[in-house]
Design an enzyme around this catalytic site. Structure first.
Site, PDB file in Angstrom:
ATOM      1  N   CYS A 294       0.766  -1.223  -0.072  1.00 46.79           N
ATOM      2  CA  CYS A 294       0.137  -0.165   0.073  1.00 46.79           C
ATOM      3  C   CYS A 294       0.765   1.258  -0.174  1.00 46.79           C
ATOM      4  O   CYS A 294       0.454   2.279  -0.971  1.00 46.79           O
ATOM      5  CB  CYS A 294      -1.038  -0.026   1.047  1.00 46.79           C
ATOM      6  N   ARG A 323       6.361 -10.733   6.588  1.00 42.65           N
ATOM      7  CA  ARG A 323       5.761 -10.311   7.777  1.00 42.65           C
ATOM      8  C   ARG A 323       6.359 -11.228   8.896  1.00 42.65           C
ATOM      9  O   ARG A 323       6.511 -12.360   8.616  1.00 42.65           O
ATOM     10  CB  ARG A 323       4.250 -10.405   7.848  1.00 42.65           C
ATOM     11  N   GLN A 341       1.310 -11.241  -3.048  1.00 39.80           N
ATOM     12  CA  GLN A 341      -0.247 -11.050  -3.015  1.00 39.80           C
ATOM     13  C   GLN A 341      -0.423 -10.607  -4.512  1.00 39.80           C
ATOM     14  O   GLN A 341       0.410  -9.775  -5.063  1.00 39.80           O
ATOM     15  CB  GLN A 341      -0.754 -10.052  -2.074  1.00 39.80           C
ATOM     16  N   ASP A 343      -1.969  -7.936  -5.359  1.00 36.81           N
ATOM     17  CA  ASP A 343      -2.459  -6.722  -4.820  1.00 36.81           C
ATOM     18  C   ASP A 343      -2.578  -5.758  -6.036  1.00 36.81           C
ATOM     19  O   ASP A 343      -2.426  -5.847  -7.193  1.00 36.81           O
ATOM     20  CB  ASP A 343      -1.367  -5.863  -4.124  1.00 36.81           C
ATOM     21  N   HIS A 345      -4.415  -1.569  -5.977  1.00 33.65           N
ATOM     22  CA  HIS A 345      -4.852  -0.296  -5.463  1.00 33.65           C
ATOM     23  C   HIS A 345      -5.514   0.742  -6.574  1.00 33.65           C
ATOM     24  O   HIS A 345      -5.008   1.124  -7.636  1.00 33.65           O
ATOM     25  CB  HIS A 345      -3.768   0.481  -4.709  1.00 33.65           C
ATOM     26  N   LYS A 424     -13.842  -2.869   5.194  1.00 39.54           N
ATOM     27  CA  LYS A 424     -13.450  -3.874   4.298  1.00 39.54           C
ATOM     28  C   LYS A 424     -14.387  -5.042   4.076  1.00 39.54           C
ATOM     29  O   LYS A 424     -15.299  -5.357   4.822  1.00 39.54           O
ATOM     30  CB  LYS A 424     -12.093  -4.586   4.522  1.00 39.54           C
ATOM     31  N   HIS A 470      -8.428  -0.935  -1.754  1.00 36.53           N
ATOM     32  CA  HIS A 470      -7.247  -1.995  -1.818  1.00 36.53           C
ATOM     33  C   HIS A 470      -8.072  -3.199  -1.874  1.00 36.53           C
ATOM     34  O   HIS A 470      -9.197  -3.445  -1.499  1.00 36.53           O
ATOM     35  CB  HIS A 470      -6.441  -2.039  -0.323  1.00 36.53           C
TER      36      HIS A 470
END
Length: 620
Positions: A294, A323, A341, A343, A345, A424, A470
């Site tokens: 992000c 992580r 991921q 991902d 945005h 979310k 996201h």
């Protein structure tokens, strides 16, 4: 010294009334059976291991566990003895009784018994009602509720004893004794069959058997073998084929960033304990391995000026993330410290939110239908700790609710489970065993664009702050691979199979050249094909079946003369003789269309609870 046995007898104990229990919904009955079974297990365990000191023993989705301090782990023989002891306690039909206890007396009682974990729990209950439950000689600090007597805990099976920790890894090690409990013999039998099927489908077992990936204690994630990498790459190719159709552009940002990036985004305050920090030679935090995409996507947006005409701007990135998950939470591909991921945005104006969410929900449906996966959705709302203004949160939650309502799909609301920067939609897929895995997410964010001072020129010429969505659909690519390995039990659809066809010459001397010709035609058509030779034909067929290869082509004298192949499909008894070019065209077409043509052996129809019981922590 107080006579604690006499003190217990003098308490005002109230029974659990059978009439009340009979009127309960089925899922609540199961929850109480499971919670009570933890007490029955503890009663029996104390007979086998008198030194046991008990922590918590909640009901879980399909059973129960109790975390216990023992001088040494339970042996298989001792676990069997506990199981037998539970049968005796159940047959004794010991009533469950409850008594309200003064707080100070409860503290003294457990101090006398040396139950430190109960004292730890009581520290958090200083201004709350304290209740004890008892059955036979076993007395426990417990909020209940329970079944009328131990006879209701008859269809029970202990499953495992494994390490656990009391409120964090740094605390002393416990043993988690877990089991399953049901309301009938058939329900227990079906669940145990489900457990065995789940073991056979375990992605860690199948990953090794099918030569897809392996794990090593030195590695933060899986070691991907060539065949497993094929699956991973095919998933990536599937997503990248859809990106242009839905208007996405793809970027690639670094893995290492200065901590200032995460101070700006707010992640440092809320998340830094879960980050890997790379320190410089002086020992100061110099760089951070990014745990999410992000913040740096915000940096990309800031590289140039934007107009309302560009919005929605859909930006995808699939960088490796890291992580610092606790060791106890790691599980194969399902939870790792290093992962990717899918991902994206999406930067957009407020009036575009609802239409964009609607399109994303359509995309989610298109994604999961390719794999034959059912899914469910929940709306997660503002948590206790959050960034921004409540008015913005309310507007975001309203937009998500409206899009979900317009989609016509069922969803449920999970109050307080949103991210700290926005509400979310969490999406859980259901595999062929009926298990649910949270993978996809759609998050609405007013906070990051403000923190990074993002702007666009609105139609009226003013400078406005965009909203960011996201979204991930696979979620963690590693987790998704793990899920589909278990969902398909390793028998992938043709388009995903690492080896899509094997060609087996009956005789290496007579038919190998023809087998190689058929293989070359398959490969030219984009099919992953191999020739297998040397061993006996039956052995090679068995090996191809074990490797779950979708197509097995056998060629001998007849096939060589006629330009055909004897075609076997995995798990299909029928054998066909087809022209070689026809087989090539058939397989290539199945690959091109990503046809879902596998026969997924499902246990879901056999193993369905009357109503889904939720995993619940014991309030005490």
């Amino acid at each position: 010294m107080r006579d604690w046995d006499r003190w217990l007898q003098e308490r005002e104990w109230s029974p659990v009334h059978p009439e009340e229990f009979r009127e309960l919904p089925v899922d609540e009955k199961l929850r109480r059976i499971r919670h009570s079974s933890a007490h029955v297990m503890a009663t029996a365990l104390r007979q086998v291991r008198p030194e046991a000191r008990f922590a918590i023993g909640p009901a879980t989705e399909h059973g129960f566990f109790y975390d216990v301090r023992l001088e040494a782990p339970l042996t298989p023989e001792e676990l069997k003895a506990v199981q037998e002891g539970m049968g005796k306690v159940s047959k004794a039909r010991q009533p469950f009784e409850v008594a309200e206890i003064p707080y100070d007396d409860a503290v003294e009682f457990f101090r006398y018994r040396g139950e430190q974990y109960k004292l730890d729990i009581l520290e958090r209950l200083a201004d709350q009602k304290v209740t004890f439950y008892r059955n036979g000689d076993f007395v426990d600090l417990c909020a209940g509720p329970h079944v009328p007597d131990t006879g209701f805990c008859h269809h029970v099976k202990l499953l495992a004893s494994s390490p656990a920790h009391w409120r964090g890894e740094q605390n002393p090690s416990l043993q988690r004794v877990s089991g399953t409990a049901w309301d009938s013999r058939d329900a227990l039998k079906n669940y145990l069959a489900f457990v065995e099927e789940a073991k056979a489908r375990d992605h860690r077992v199948l990953g090794a058997a099918l030569d897809l990936f392996s794990f090593h204690p030195w590695a933060a994630s899986a070691l991907w073998h060539p065949r497993g990498l094929v699956i991973r790459n095919e998933l990536g190719r599937f997503w990248r084929e859809l990106q242009p159709e839905y208007g996405y552009v793809e970027i690639l940002n670094p893995v290492l960033y200065r901590p200032e990036l995460f101070h700006t985004s707010g992640h440092w305050e809320h998340y830094h304990e879960d980050m890997f920090i790379v320190r410089d030679k002086a020992g100061d935090p110099d760089f951070v391995l990014k745990p999410m995409n992000c913040p740096d996507t915000m940096l990309y947006y800031r590289t140039q000026a934007h107009s309302y005409r560009e919005l929605p701007l859909r930006v995808a990135e699939s960088q490796v993330l890291h992580r610092n998950e606790v060791t106890g939470a790691l599980h194969g591909l399902m939870r790792t410290r290093s992962f990717v991921q899918d991902d994206a945005h999406i930067f957009l104006a407020p009036e575009q939110v609802q239409d964009e969410i609607r399109q994303l929900l359509e995309l989610v449906d298109r994604f999961y239908s390719v794999f034959g996966l059912e899914y469910s959705m929940k709306l997660s709302t503002r948590p206790e700790k959050f960034m921004g203004e409540i008015e913005q949160w309310n507007a975001a939650e309203t937009a998500l609710r409206a899009a979900l309502d317009a989609s016509g799909r069922e969803y449920w609301v999970d109050e307080g489970d949103g991210a700290f920067y926005g509400p979310k939609i969490d999406i859980s897929i259901q595999d062929s065993l009926g298990r649910k895995w949270q993978c996809g997410t759609i998050q609405l964010d007013f906070q990051l664009p403000q923190r990074f001072e993002l702007e666009y020129t609105a139609q009226d010429g003013t400078r406005q702050t965009p909203i960011v969505i996201h979204r991930a659909i696979f979620g963690s690519l590693e987790r998704f691979v793990g899920v589909i390995v278990e969902h398909f039990a390793g028998a992938f659809p043709v388009w995903l199979a690492p080896v899509q066809a094997v060609v087996l010459p009956i005789s290496d001397e007579k038919h190998l050249d023809y087998a190689r010709d058929v293989t070359a035609r398959l490969r030219k058509a984009g099919v992953r094909a191999e020739v297998q030779q040397y061993e006996s034909l039956n052995y090679r067929i068995r090996q191809a079946e074990k490797q779950k290869v979708p197509y097995i082509l056998v060629v001998g004298d007849r096939e060589q003369e006629e330009g055909t192949a004897a075609v076997r499909r995995h798990k299909v008894k029928e054998q066909r003789v087809l022209a070689a070019d026809q087989v090539v065209a058939e397989i290539a077409d199945r690959v091109r269309t990503r046809e879902l043509d596998v026969h997924v052996a499902t246990m879901a129809a056999r193993f369905v609870e009357p109503s889904a019981a939720t995993t619940e922590e014991n309030p005490y």
